[in-house]
Design a protein around this motif. Structure first.
Motif, PDB file in Angstrom:
ATOM      1  N   ASN A 139      34.548  23.692  45.791  1.00 20.45           N
ATOM      2  CA  ASN A 139      35.138  24.523  44.730  1.00 20.45           C
ATOM      3  C   ASN A 139      34.410  25.863  44.594  1.00 20.45           C
ATOM      4  OD1 ASN A 139      37.281  22.853  43.839  1.00 20.45           O
ATOM      5  ND2 ASN A 139      35.851  21.580  42.698  1.00 20.45           N
ATOM      6  N   LYS A 140      34.123  26.481  45.735  1.00 19.86           N
ATOM      7  CA  LYS A 140      33.446  27.771  45.733  1.00 19.86           C
ATOM      8  C   LYS A 140      34.367  28.838  46.319  1.00 19.86           C
ATOM      9  CE  LYS A 140      28.761  25.905  46.078  1.00 19.86           C
ATOM     10  NZ  LYS A 140      27.499  25.855  46.878  1.00 19.86           N
ATOM     11  N   TRP A 141      34.322  30.008  45.736  1.00 14.76           N
ATOM     12  CA  TRP A 141      35.155  31.119  46.198  1.00 14.76           C
ATOM     13  C   TRP A 141      34.572  32.426  45.700  1.00 14.76           C
ATOM     14  CZ3 TRP A 141      37.411  27.133  43.149  1.00 14.76           C
ATOM     15  CH2 TRP A 141      37.305  27.345  41.767  1.00 14.76           C
ATOM     16  N   LYS A 142      35.106  33.522  46.225  1.00 15.28           N
ATOM     17  CA  LYS A 142      34.724  34.853  45.775  1.00 15.28           C
ATOM     18  C   LYS A 142      35.911  35.518  45.103  1.00 15.28           C
ATOM     19  CE  LYS A 142      31.221  35.675  49.341  1.00 15.28           C
ATOM     20  NZ  LYS A 142      30.812  36.563  50.475  1.00 15.28           N
ATOM     21  N   LYS A 143      35.645  36.233  44.044  1.00 17.54           N
ATOM     22  CA  LYS A 143      36.704  36.955  43.348  1.00 17.54           C
ATOM     23  C   LYS A 143      36.981  38.291  44.021  1.00 17.54           C
ATOM     24  CE  LYS A 143      36.379  34.945  38.737  1.00 17.54           C
ATOM     25  NZ  LYS A 143      36.320  35.225  37.273  1.00 17.54           N
ATOM     26  N   THR A 144      38.200  38.779  43.837  1.00 16.43           N
ATOM     27  CA  THR A 144      38.604  40.084  44.360  1.00 16.43           C
ATOM     28  C   THR A 144      38.904  40.999  43.176  1.00 16.43           C
ATOM     29  OG1 THR A 144      40.992  39.643  44.401  1.00 16.43           O
ATOM     30  CG2 THR A 144      39.696  38.850  46.279  1.00 16.43           C
ATOM     31  N   ASP A 145      39.310  42.210  43.473  1.00  9.13           N
ATOM     32  CA  ASP A 145      39.673  43.151  42.411  1.00  9.13           C
ATOM     33  C   ASP A 145      41.124  42.998  41.977  1.00  9.13           C
ATOM     34  OD1 ASP A 145      37.132  44.280  42.396  1.00  9.13           O
ATOM     35  OD2 ASP A 145      37.652  45.723  43.966  1.00  9.13           O
ATOM     36  N   ASP A 146      41.912  42.306  42.798  1.00  9.93           N
ATOM     37  CA  ASP A 146      43.345  42.166  42.509  1.00  9.93           C
ATOM     38  C   ASP A 146      43.617  40.876  41.741  1.00  9.93           C
ATOM     39  OD1 ASP A 146      46.305  41.442  43.067  1.00  9.93           O
ATOM     40  OD2 ASP A 146      46.147  43.468  43.884  1.00  9.93           O
ATOM     41  N   TYR A 147      44.513  40.928  40.777  1.00  8.58           N
ATOM     42  CA  TYR A 147      44.856  39.759  39.979  1.00  8.58           C
ATOM     43  C   TYR A 147      45.275  38.582  40.854  1.00  8.58           C
ATOM     44  CZ  TYR A 147      47.616  36.699  36.959  1.00  8.58           C
ATOM     45  OH  TYR A 147      48.124  35.605  36.315  1.00  8.58           O
ATOM     46  N   TYR A 148      46.033  38.844  41.941  1.00  9.57           N
ATOM     47  CA  TYR A 148      46.549  37.779  42.792  1.00  9.57           C
ATOM     48  C   TYR A 148      45.535  37.304  43.829  1.00  9.57           C
ATOM     49  CZ  TYR A 148      51.156  38.515  40.805  1.00  9.57           C
ATOM     50  OH  TYR A 148      52.211  38.606  39.932  1.00  9.57           O
ATOM     51  N   GLY A 149      44.380  37.955  43.908  1.00 12.19           N
ATOM     52  CA  GLY A 149      43.376  37.539  44.877  1.00 12.19           C
ATOM     53  C   GLY A 149      43.899  37.641  46.295  1.00 12.19           C
ATOM     54  N   VAL A 150      43.650  36.602  47.078  1.00  9.07           N
ATOM     55  CA  VAL A 150      44.053  36.623  48.489  1.00  9.07           C
ATOM     56  C   VAL A 150      45.561  36.529  48.678  1.00  9.07           C
ATOM     57  CG1 VAL A 150      41.872  35.647  49.273  1.00  9.07           C
ATOM     58  CG2 VAL A 150      43.773  34.121  48.714  1.00  9.07           C
ATOM     59  N   ALA A 151      46.286  36.228  47.616  1.00 11.38           N
ATOM     60  CA  ALA A 151      47.742  36.110  47.701  1.00 11.38           C
ATOM     61  C   ALA A 151      48.451  37.416  47.356  1.00 11.38           C
ATOM     62  CB  ALA A 151      48.237  34.996  46.781  1.00 11.38           C
ATOM     63  N   ALA A 152      47.704  38.478  47.133  1.00 11.93           N
ATOM     64  CA  ALA A 152      48.295  39.715  46.610  1.00 11.93           C
ATOM     65  C   ALA A 152      49.448  40.226  47.467  1.00 11.93           C
ATOM     66  CB  ALA A 152      47.218  40.793  46.476  1.00 11.93           C
ATOM     67  N   ARG A 153      49.209  40.394  48.758  1.00  9.43           N
ATOM     68  CA  ARG A 153      50.245  41.011  49.595  1.00  9.43           C
ATOM     69  C   ARG A 153      51.454  40.088  49.765  1.00  9.43           C
ATOM     70  NH1 ARG A 153      52.979  45.322  50.397  1.00  9.43           N
ATOM     71  NH2 ARG A 153      53.761  45.597  52.523  1.00  9.43           N
ATOM     72  N   GLN A 154      51.233  38.792  49.837  1.00  8.90           N
ATOM     73  CA  GLN A 154      52.357  37.877  50.055  1.00  8.90           C
ATOM     74  C   GLN A 154      53.254  37.762  48.824  1.00  8.90           C
ATOM     75  OE1 GLN A 154      49.479  35.021  51.291  1.00  8.90           O
ATOM     76  NE2 GLN A 154      49.986  33.529  49.690  1.00  8.90           N
TER      77      GLN A 154
END
Length: 456
Positions: A139-154
């Motif tokens: 249950n470890k991850w890094k946050k991004t600047d985008d609300y959708y995280g790694v799913a932003a573009r999709q």
């Protein structure tokens, strides 16, 4: 003493041989439902209120295909040596397990039987399940600047973020995921906000659905994860049924029977939308393989069932398949079914993935319908962290979640109208082809079209 040892060895050998004795499953097609104990006047006995309400909303009548298979016929097959597994009321079939193939000949002698087909032979090898699966969870991850995280573009390639900002995140919608297993979903922080309506395994009712294959985990995550700035799926507010029909130990036609039973269950409990990132054109026994001419929406049991599901008012969203770069190349059933949305794969720049299966159907219908991100898609990993996946298996749920939110926004649309609007809101609507279909859908445009339909 030696004689005793020899007898003991012989007994152990006999038991070992018996333990490997083959068993078989037969799909028995029945002639009618004339002896049914159910009535169209009492649909609440076999359909939930939610299923009935969905039909009523779309002007769909209850008919004979909704009636369960005749128990009298099933009882007779059991008397003849079969073990009842499951049924498909829409196809009027039952799946029977037998320990002797001669029993199938008894089935054929019944006047109420139209056809008997062997669809499964017990496999030589069953892959072990990981008993220590929970130890994998970090249950470890890094946050991004985008609300959708790694799913932003999709999400944003479809302007799905506009739907979400308008308040349409799937709340009140019921989605069934029919897949291979939901490995570790029960222990991941990603899914703590997930509303699970229930689970059901049509391959092995006694299994732990969270210890089975991880494919369903990754598929589900594309829609259901709600972890801002890490990963937010395409329908994080929807409620989900987790159903298993894929047998990872073998590839046989019985998996279509499992799927048919699963989609009928989804219908009976009132599901609105189904995602299935499964498809079959080749099997362990090559004599069962489909041919191009079979991609007519009527040959495959799975495709027939998907088409009926559409007529019952459920939206079926399915993956096109990953055979674009192989010798097969074509979509896989149920992607050829009528009345379903078949999803191909592009990358985040909108370029088609070379593995994405192509159309059209054997009878000339445009397939795939539309495209979504299926190359380097953000998904949940088996350890509860972020991973990435390639395949139309992920394009399908990404789009499924968005179209679920769209239907939440425009509940007056029927399944047929919904699919038409999706086509019209896609960037190749005027010039569809067998690679992109109607192209990449602008979900906000679809919403505006839907609103215009209501107001006009």
């Amino acid at each position: 003493m030696k004689i005793r040892i020899l007898l003991l060895f012989s007994l152990m050998l006999l038991l070992r041989l018996n333990s490997y004795a083959e068993t078989y499953k037969y799909r028995v097609t029945l002639r009618d439902k004339s002896l049914t104990a159910y009535s169209l006047d009492r649909p609440q006995e076999f359909l939930s209120e939610r299923a009935l309400e969905r039909r009523h909303r779309q002007g769909i009548d209850i008919d004979s295909t909704d009636l369960p298979v005749c128990k009298t016929y099933i009882d007779r097959l059991v008397e003849q040596g079969g073990e009842y597994q499951m049924q498909s009321k829409w196809n009027n079939t039952v799946l029977m397990l037998v320990h002797d193939e001669e029993i199938a000949e008894r089935f054929r002698q019944n006047p109420f039987v139209v056809d008997v087909r062997k669809v499964w032979v017990s496999p030589d090898t069953v892959f072990p399940r990981n008993k220590d699966r929970k130890k994998e969870i970090t249950n470890k991850w890094k946050k991004t600047d985008d609300y959708y995280g790694v799913a932003a573009r999709q999400i944003k390639i479809h302007h799905g973020d506009s739907l979400h900002l308008a308040g349409f995140r799937g709340e009140g919608m019921h989605v069934a995921v029919i897949d291979a297993g939901y490995y570790n979903v029960d222990k991941m922080k990603f899914f703590r906000k997930l509303h699970i309506l229930g689970t059901k395994d049509f391959v092995n009712p006694n299994s732990d659905i969270y210890a089975e294959h991880n494919h369903g985990l990754k598929v589900l995550s594309c829609m259901a994860v709600d972890m801002p700035k890490v990963m937010v799926g395409s329908a994080p507010g929807a409620s989900y049924w987790l159903l298993r029909s894929e047998d990872n130990d073998t590839e046989q036609p019985a998996e279509e029977d499992y799927w048919a039973a699963a989609v009928e269950f989804a219908d009976s409990v009132g599901v609105d939308v189904v995602n299935t990132s499964l498809g079959y054109y080749s099997f362990d026994d090559a004599s069962n393989n489909y041919k191009y001419r079979d991609l007519d929406g009527r040959t495959s049991l799975m495709s027939r069932s998907a088409s009926v599901a559409s007529k019952k008012g459920m939206l079926i969203v399915c993956s096109a398949g990953n055979s674009g770069a192989s010798s097969w190349k074509k979509i896989t059933p149920p992607g050829d079914a009528e009345g379903v949305l078949t999803i191909g794969a592009v990358n985040t720049d909108g370029v088609n993935a070379d593995f994405s299966s192509v159309g059209n159907t054997a009878d000339g219908r445009i397939k795939p319908d539309v495209m979504a991100v299926g190359f380097h898609s953000g998904v949940a990993g088996t350890n509860g962290g972020i991973s990435y996946g390639n395949g139309t298996s992920f394009a399908s749920p990404i789009f499924c979640g968005l179209v679920t939110c769209f239907w939440q926004a425009c509940p007056w649309l029927t399944v047929t109208e919904l699919i038409d609007v999706v086509h019209r809101a896609s960037d190749r609507y005027e010039y569809p082809d067998n690679i992109f279909g109607y192209g990449i859908t602008d979900m906000w445009k679809a919403y505006r079209i839907g609103m215009d339909m209501k107001n006009n």
